[in-house]
Design a protein around this motif. Structure first.
Motif, mmCIF file in Angstrom:
data_model
loop_
_atom_site.group_PDB
_atom_site.id
_atom_site.type_symbol
_atom_site.label_atom_id
_atom_site.label_comp_id
_atom_site.label_asym_id
_atom_site.label_seq_id
_atom_site.Cartn_x
_atom_site.Cartn_y
_atom_site.Cartn_z
ATOM 1 N N ILE A 116 18.504 51.738 -42.751
ATOM 2 C CA ILE A 116 18.146 52.449 -41.597
ATOM 3 C C ILE A 116 16.573 52.586 -41.471
ATOM 4 C CG2 ILE A 116 18.486 54.204 -39.893
ATOM 5 C CD1 ILE A 116 20.951 52.421 -40.458
ATOM 6 N N ASN A 117 15.978 53.844 -42.108
ATOM 7 C CA ASN A 117 14.695 54.070 -42.338
ATOM 8 C C ASN A 117 14.379 54.970 -43.405
ATOM 9 O OD1 ASN A 117 14.427 56.558 -40.897
ATOM 10 N ND2 ASN A 117 14.990 55.428 -39.221
ATOM 11 N N ILE A 118 13.166 55.054 -43.791
ATOM 12 C CA ILE A 118 12.976 56.150 -45.009
ATOM 13 C C ILE A 118 12.814 57.387 -44.389
ATOM 14 C CG2 ILE A 118 11.029 56.470 -46.719
ATOM 15 C CD1 ILE A 118 12.450 53.962 -47.091
ATOM 16 N N LEU A 119 12.505 57.684 -43.375
ATOM 17 C CA LEU A 119 12.486 59.081 -43.072
ATOM 18 C C LEU A 119 13.806 59.860 -42.875
ATOM 19 C CD1 LEU A 119 10.897 61.508 -42.043
ATOM 20 C CD2 LEU A 119 10.711 60.771 -39.664
ATOM 21 N N ALA A 120 14.722 58.957 -42.201
ATOM 22 C CA ALA A 120 16.133 59.584 -42.216
ATOM 23 C C ALA A 120 16.492 59.598 -43.927
ATOM 24 C CB ALA A 120 17.051 58.502 -41.377
ATOM 25 N N ALA A 121 16.231 58.532 -44.523
ATOM 26 C CA ALA A 121 16.563 58.938 -46.023
ATOM 27 C C ALA A 121 16.320 60.072 -46.630
ATOM 28 C CB ALA A 121 16.169 57.565 -46.681
ATOM 29 N N VAL A 122 14.827 60.428 -46.150
ATOM 30 C CA VAL A 122 14.324 61.628 -46.813
ATOM 31 C C VAL A 122 15.154 62.773 -46.467
ATOM 32 C CG1 VAL A 122 12.021 62.915 -46.903
ATOM 33 C CG2 VAL A 122 11.775 60.342 -47.182
ATOM 34 N N LEU A 123 14.989 62.859 -45.065
ATOM 35 C CA LEU A 123 15.849 63.949 -44.432
ATOM 36 C C LEU A 123 17.202 64.388 -44.909
ATOM 37 C CD1 LEU A 123 14.602 63.730 -40.720
ATOM 38 C CD2 LEU A 123 13.907 65.502 -42.369
ATOM 39 N N LEU A 124 17.987 63.209 -45.274
ATOM 40 C CA LEU A 124 19.206 63.060 -45.994
ATOM 41 C C LEU A 124 19.297 63.510 -47.277
ATOM 42 C CD1 LEU A 124 22.114 62.312 -44.873
ATOM 43 C CD2 LEU A 124 21.761 60.089 -46.206
#
Lengths: 301, 54
Positions: A116-124
């Motif tokens: 998906i994307n890095i920002l979503a992964a960081v928030l996760l």
């Protein structure tokens, strides 16, 4: 911390025990709110990627649940509500639960980041770490405000759903975060008032355990007023239409009415806490209805 | 009074659980392979950045 040992160490844990470790009920509401966050976003993902994002969020919730149960197996063993979970029931070794939780968490973040994307992964990753380190390890046994600050962990899913679709953060997902964050105290304290003795037995300093029921109810009302403002605000701010505005106003007014009932009722024993029971049940339906209406409103716009 | 578990039935139960766990793991791995394939196709179709041939 007391270590709970397994009753039969030679017997491998059943796959259903691993499933139970992920707190499937919590996971269900996480998936629902994340999906609503994603549907409310102005950009739509291809179905396969949308499914992958929701899967990653669900797996992260499962990882957080498993790590929470790993750390809290001593408390869970003392409380009637949680004594039958796999670890306190002796169905699984603690180390196995830890390995499962860490592996699932790492996998979910990698899946989100790569697909998906890095920002979503960081928030996760932040949401898992917040739930495990800040709430479970840091706050739960330390302060009666545990669920107020810890409530942020449960507020991440719609924000992550939105970020998965858009790749950025804006006002509406932050308001969705705020709604769940402010909803958590009245929801959790309604339950805590009902099972106060269970929490006391487990040594968890929930607000009704360390303060009076009157103080708890006053704080429930305070957060309900803030939650009502947050829930209605997307309408006047032009972030949602009149469908959402009207439904949110009516549902929030009922929520507020039930909280006022809790405050004025002043019941002392769980058996007589009819208002708390109603509020707890209603609060579950409320959060689902608010998010479903917001997603519908945004999809129709 | 605590009775010792029957070793034969104990071994059968261990094997049953191991088989069930292996089956579930196989299903999950198979589903993951399908998912990775579907993600690749979706990314190629959508022309998203990050694909090696873009």
């Amino acid at each position: 911390m007391t270590v709970v040992t397994v009753s039969n160490p030679s017997l491998p844990a059943d796959w259903r025990d691993f499933f139970a470790l992920t707190k499937p009920r919590v996971m269900r509401s996480v998936v629902f709110t994340a999906l609503c966050g994603m549907l409310a976003a102005p950009v739509s993902l291809p179905p396969v990627l949308a499914f992958t994002a929701i899967l990653a969020i669900a797996l992260a919730a499962g990882a957080a649940g498993a790590l929470n149960q790993w750390y809290e197996s001593d408390i869970d063993a003392l409380m009637k509500r949680t004594a039958k979970r796999p670890l306190p029931a002796g169905k699984m070794e603690r180390e196995t639960a830890l390995q499962f939780g860490v592996a699932l968490g790492v996998f979910s973040v990698l899946l989100m980041g790569l697909a998906i994307n890095i920002l979503a992964a960081v928030l996760l990753a932040v949401s898992i770490l917040f739930y495990v380190l800040v709430y479970t390890v840091g706050l739960k046994r330390l302060t009666p405000q545990n669920i107020v600050i810890g409530g942020a962990a449960g507020a991440f899913p719609p924000l992550i759903g939105w970020v998965a679709a858009t790749g950025s953060v804006s006002a509406l997902p932050l308001l969705m975060f705020a709604i769940i964050f402010l909803w958590t105290p009245p929801h959790s304290w309604a339950l805590a008032l009902l099972i106060r003795d269970d929490y006391a037995k487990g040594g968890v300093p929930m607000l009704p355990v360390v303060a009076s029921a009157k103080t708890t109810r006053a704080q429930m009302l305070f957060y309900t007023v803030l939650m009502t403002a947050a829930a209605i605000s997307p309408w006047p701010l032009g972030l949602a239409g009149s469908l959402y505005g009207i439904v949110a106003s009516v549902l929030s007014a009922i929520f507020l009415g039930l909280t006022v009932w809790v405050v004025v009722q002043r019941a002392e024993t769980p058996a007589t806490m009819k208002a708390e029971r109603w509020l707890f049940v209603y609060s579950i339906g409320y959060i689902l209805a608010i998010f479903a209406t917001l997603a519908t409103d945004r999809c129709l716009a | 009074m605590n009775e010792l578990p029957d070793p034969t039935s104990q071994a059968a139960l261990v094997r049953k659980r191991q088989r069930a766990r292996a089956t579930v793991l196989a299903i999950i791995l198979f589903a993951f392979v399908i998912l990775v394939f579907a993600i690749s196709i979706a990314k190629i179709k959508a022309g998203m950045p990050g694909m090696p041939h873009q």
